[in-house]
Design a protein around this motif. Structure first.
Motif, short mmCIF file in Angstrom:
data_model
loop_
_atom_site.label_atom_id
_atom_site.label_comp_id
_atom_site.label_asym_id
_atom_site.label_seq_id
_atom_site.Cartn_x
_atom_site.Cartn_y
_atom_site.Cartn_z
N VAL A 68 0.84 -1.20 0.00
CA VAL A 68 0.00 0.00 0.00
C VAL A 68 0.88 1.25 0.00
O VAL A 68 0.61 2.21 -0.72
N SER A 69 1.95 1.23 0.80
CA SER A 69 2.87 2.37 0.87
C SER A 69 3.53 2.66 -0.47
O SER A 69 3.91 3.79 -0.76
N LEU A 70 3.67 1.65 -1.29
CA LEU A 70 4.29 1.79 -2.61
C LEU A 70 3.26 2.05 -3.71
O LEU A 70 3.60 2.06 -4.89
N ASN A 71 2.00 2.25 -3.32
CA ASN A 71 0.89 2.47 -4.26
C ASN A 71 0.69 1.31 -5.22
O ASN A 71 0.37 1.50 -6.39
N ILE A 72 0.93 0.11 -4.75
CA ILE A 72 0.66 -1.10 -5.54
C ILE A 72 -0.25 -2.01 -4.70
O ILE A 72 0.04 -3.16 -4.47
N SER A 73 -1.37 -1.45 -4.25
CA SER A 73 -2.23 -2.13 -3.28
C SER A 73 -2.90 -3.39 -3.82
O SER A 73 -3.29 -4.24 -3.03
N GLY A 74 -3.03 -3.56 -5.12
CA GLY A 74 -3.65 -4.76 -5.66
C GLY A 74 -2.69 -5.95 -5.75
O GLY A 74 -3.10 -7.04 -6.09
N VAL A 75 -1.43 -5.73 -5.42
CA VAL A 75 -0.40 -6.75 -5.57
C VAL A 75 -0.16 -7.45 -4.23
O VAL A 75 -0.08 -6.81 -3.19
#
Length: 95
Positions: A68-75
């Motif tokens: 989430v912190s890396l803005n890749i919350s779907g991964v």
């Protein structure tokens, strides 16, 4: 966790990453380390565990907040293909 965020951020910016379990299982690239979310489903974890054992790749469970912190919350699974960044991530986690 800040160092890990930085290392993973470098891997993403330099395109030295693989997002998702399906892409990870299909790739021909050399993977240095696998980071997976603690919210990974048991069936997916079984596939990941088998893959990492067969290919002798270290798989590390991380807090879902990292993604989430890396803005890749779907991964939920992330493979790092840069050997230096992979070593740095493993070293940071082991320290």
């Amino acid at each position: 966790m800040q160092k890990i965020l930085t290392y993973v951020g470098f891997a993403i910016k330099s395109n030295k990453k693989i997002f998702g379990l399906d892409d990870l299982l299909k790739t021909k690239k050399k993977i240095g380390v696998i980071l997976y979310s603690s919210s990974l489903e048991p069936n997916s974890y079984t596939k990941l565990d088998k893959f990492s054992n067969i290919n002798n790749i270290k798989a590390i469970k991380v807090d879902p907040e990292l993604f989430v912190s890396l803005n890749i919350s779907g991964v939920k699974v992330l493979g790092i293909t840069d050997p230096n960044l992979a070593k740095a991530i493993i070293k940071t986690i082991n320290d």
